[in-house]
Design an enzyme around this catalytic site. Structure first.
Site, short mmCIF file in Angstrom:
data_model
loop_
_atom_site.label_atom_id
_atom_site.label_comp_id
_atom_site.label_asym_id
_atom_site.label_seq_id
_atom_site.Cartn_x
_atom_site.Cartn_y
_atom_site.Cartn_z
N TYR A 101 -7.95 -6.21 49.18
CA TYR A 101 -6.53 -6.49 48.89
C TYR A 101 -6.23 -6.06 47.46
O TYR A 101 -6.98 -6.37 46.54
CB TYR A 101 -6.25 -8.00 49.02
CG TYR A 101 -4.89 -8.42 48.51
CD1 TYR A 101 -3.84 -8.61 49.38
CD2 TYR A 101 -4.67 -8.62 47.14
CE1 TYR A 101 -2.58 -9.00 48.91
CE2 TYR A 101 -3.42 -8.98 46.67
CZ TYR A 101 -2.38 -9.18 47.56
OH TYR A 101 -1.14 -9.55 47.09
N GLU A 190 2.18 -3.83 47.28
CA GLU A 190 1.00 -4.52 47.83
C GLU A 190 0.31 -3.67 48.88
O GLU A 190 0.98 -3.08 49.74
CB GLU A 190 1.44 -5.85 48.44
CG GLU A 190 0.29 -6.69 48.97
CD GLU A 190 0.77 -7.96 49.68
OE1 GLU A 190 0.91 -8.98 49.02
OE2 GLU A 190 1.02 -7.88 50.90
#
Lengths: 380, 289
Positions: A101, A190
């Site tokens: 991530y 993101e």
């Protein structure tokens, strides 16, 4: 402004962040030809501005073009948390060895961009932050200094990435994410998950991208990405008429002047036991055309049963606002009950003007709370 | 004394020749603010009702002793105007302009702090010290001099509360709009610190709204560092998450920045929070009794 996955990936591609090849499709037939062009296995992905697509059945792996068409037919029109799927992203399937991530967000509190990176990708980042805070590496960027390569190393080594080629690829992506963040005035970039394939290739499998509305004037190509079909029709109409409007789910139409007072008005309607139909800010003034435009948007909502004007006259005096309201009402034929509360500069004069006009559906109340109660009763 | 603007203020208006800049600049002058110059690049040598128009802020500082700049420049050019004012040597910059990109403000915020310059805004109504000076778009007529400091992210909501105070016979030391954008030059804490140190301010009313965590930071500051009593109001209890409510900064992101969280944070630090503007004004009035 939030972007779809495929739009965010297009911006990633522009700064050199690796993404899988894909095509946009809006019909099952387009999905089939997209899959055929790409060749091999493809993923059919619903494009909606909300999370939880996978669980809702909005992401399917198709073996070939035939299957892609079948899945496209299933997914198009699907309602995912109130978002109807109208667009699909057909992407070459990627084999996944590991999921990481990576994000860069606009940290309002610190007034700096904030990197977050963890090797525990693919899941909700707030869960990772709660369950294993040590696995999440956070790092701020000085807005004046900008990005420096050591920061990428801090993230990569800090999160415990050990494989040399992976370290190098991720460090490069970290820098490019900053490029995208700054170049497109992002509030959020993101990548979840950032994947490593069995052959050791790192790429962005998903994107979440939010661009600052106030910066769209300098990003025409991003501004054009807005999907008007996905916007609430009333909010789209408001945007067209330059009315500051947010649709809520009640019966009392609300107009205030100034963002704070308008928010407060919506609150007071709720405290009075009613349900506000909308938030609407007329701005500092209250000229007739602005009132007409706002009323057109508000009354287009069939749920609205009463209207509450809450105006504080400052530099724009209440008598001017009262005339503006009367002029606006004169131009429209409104039968809904209207409660007007005027306060501030020349309030008495303004109330007198409204009272003398004596329209049957117009009531004037001196205080905000009393007016709100009145409007709530009338909407009941 | 009051804070930020007073009889010592020597104002330059960047964008004085535009319609808004002219209207409000001249209103500020009519109120008694010392307006020394306007700046519009390329229009140096002109004047606006006797106020000299210059090409640069540096000239306003060097030739007219300007120490405070009010920015009315359109958003795409406003960041540049703010940097110009900082570098010219004014001690206070008040940016009224709405719509400055948030990234521009990240850099300006870091820049202005490093140079010790005070900034209000952007997207703010300015500051008014009743009876002394008005810099911005606050309707001065509805306020009177007094001992209550008022600090807010919103314009009209502040006027509403100030107006109710005035009707109860209570006046204000200074009314400060810090601005409705996600990043602004001065935070609640910055202004609270000034009020705490200002001998003319005895009480403070803080008017917050959804988005960010500046109200929470203010709560901690008030509890640990302020001796003067504070009451508060928060707008946006019924705002849905993810929607911008008029102000670019008034947005609940995920579960962060809700009105409930702010109210609870303030109350946990012993600060009373009114449910309506009227109740808030009444709470402030109670403090003075």
């Amino acid at each position: 402004m939030d972007l779809y996955e495929y739009q965010g990936k297009e911006l990633f591609r522009q700064v050199g962040i690796p993404v899988a090849d894909g095509r946009l499709a809006t019909t099952p037939e387009e999905a089939r030809s997209a899959a055929a062009e790409l060749g091999g296995r493809v993923v059919v992905k619903a494009q909606v501005l909300t999370g939880g697509r996978g669980k809702a059945g909005g992401i399917k792996l198709a073996a070939d073009a035939d299957e892609a068409e079948v899945y496209a037919r299933e997914i198009l029109g699907l309602d995912i948390r109130g978002h109807v799927v109208r667009r699909l992203w057909i992407e070459q399937a990627s084999d996944i060895e590991r999921e990481y991530y990576l994000s860069l967000t606009f940290d309002r509190g610190e007034k700096k961009p904030l990197y977050m990176f963890t090797t525990q990708g693919g899941m909700d980042i707030e869960q990772v932050a709660q369950k294993s805070p040590g696995a999440l590496v956070r790092l701020h960027v000085d807005p004046l200094e900008g990005f420096n390569p050591w920061q990428a190393r801090r993230l990569v080594y800090g999160a415990g990435v050990t494989e040399a080629s992976e370290q190098k690829q991720i460090a490069s992506i970290v820098g490019k994410l900053h490029d995208a963040f700054v170049r497109f005035d992002a509030m959020l970039c993101e990548i979840n998950p950032l994947i490593v394939t069995p052959t050791g290739e790192v790429k962005a499998l998903d994107s979440k991208f939010t661009v600052d509305d106030n910066a769209l004037y300098r990003h025409a190509e991003v501004a054009e990405m807005r999907d008007l079909d996905a916007t609430d029709p009333l909010e789209a109409l408001a945007r067209e008429k330059h009315v500051t409007y947010v649709k809520l789910d009640g019966e009392v139409g609300v107009l205030g002047n100034g963002a704070g007072l308008s928010m407060s008005t919506v609150d007071v309607v709720t405290f009075a036991g009613g349900r506000p139909a909308n938030f609407c800010d007329l701005g500092g003034g209250g000229d007739a055309q602005g009132v007409v435009d706002a009323l057109e948007v508000i009354t287009r909502d069939p749920q609205v049963r009463a209207i509450f004007f809450n105006i504080f006259g400052g530099i724009t005096r209440c008598d001017e606002v009262a005339r503006g309201i009367l002029q606006a009402l004169g131009e429209m034929s409104l039968e809904l009950p209207i409660v007007v509360r005027l306060d501030g500069t020349n309030a008495e004069e303004g109330r007198r003007i409204l009272a003398e006009a004596a329209a049957a559906n117009l009531r004037v109340s001196p205080t905000m709370l009393e007016a709100a109660k009145r409007a709530v009763e009338l909407a009941a | 004394m009051a804070i930020l603007v007073d009889t010592e203020t020597r104002l330059v208006v960047q964008g004085l020749t535009g319609s808004e800049g002219r209207f409000h600049g001249l209103r500020n002058r009519a109120y008694g603010t010392t307006l020394v110059a306007g700046v519009t690049p390329g229009k140096g040598g002109q004047d606006v009702e006797g106020v000299p128009v210059l090409d640069t802020v540096a000239q306003a500082v060097e030739e007219h002793g300007a120490n405070t700049s009010m920015v009315f420049v359109p958003a795409p050019f406003a960041a540049d105007a703010v940097y110009e004012a900082i570098d010219a040597g004014v001690h206070t910059v008040i940016a009224i302009t709405e719509g400055i990109p948030a990234h521009d403000m990240l850099r300006i915020h870091a820049y202005v702090r490093a140079r010790g310059v005070r900034m209000l805004g952007p997207n703010c109504p300015g500051a008014l010290s009743p009876g002394k000076a008005n810099v911005g778009i606050i309707p001065a007529e509805i306020f009177t001099p007094g001992s209550i400091g008022l600090v807010s992210r919103s314009g009209t909501l502040t006027y509403q509360i100030g107006h109710e105070l005035t009707q109860m016979g209570l006046g204000n030391s200074t009314i400060v709009g810090i601005g409705g954008d996600p990043v602004v030059g001065s935070s609640f804490v910055d202004i609270l610190r000034l009020f705490q140190d200002d001998p003319e301010t005895e009480y403070v009313v803080l008017v917050g709204e959804i988005g960010g965590d500046e109200e929470e930071k203010a709560a901690t500051f008030i509890e640990s560092e302020m001796t003067k009593p504070v009451v508060a109001y928060i707008a946006g209890f019924t705002a849905p998450p993810g929607k911008t409510m008029g102000h670019a900064g008034a947005i609940i992101s995920g579960s962060a920045g809700t009105a409930v969280a702010k109210k609870e944070a303030l109350e946990a630090c012993g600060i009373r929070v009114g449910t309506t503007p009227t109740e808030t004004a009444e709470l402030a009035a109670e403090l003075t009794r």
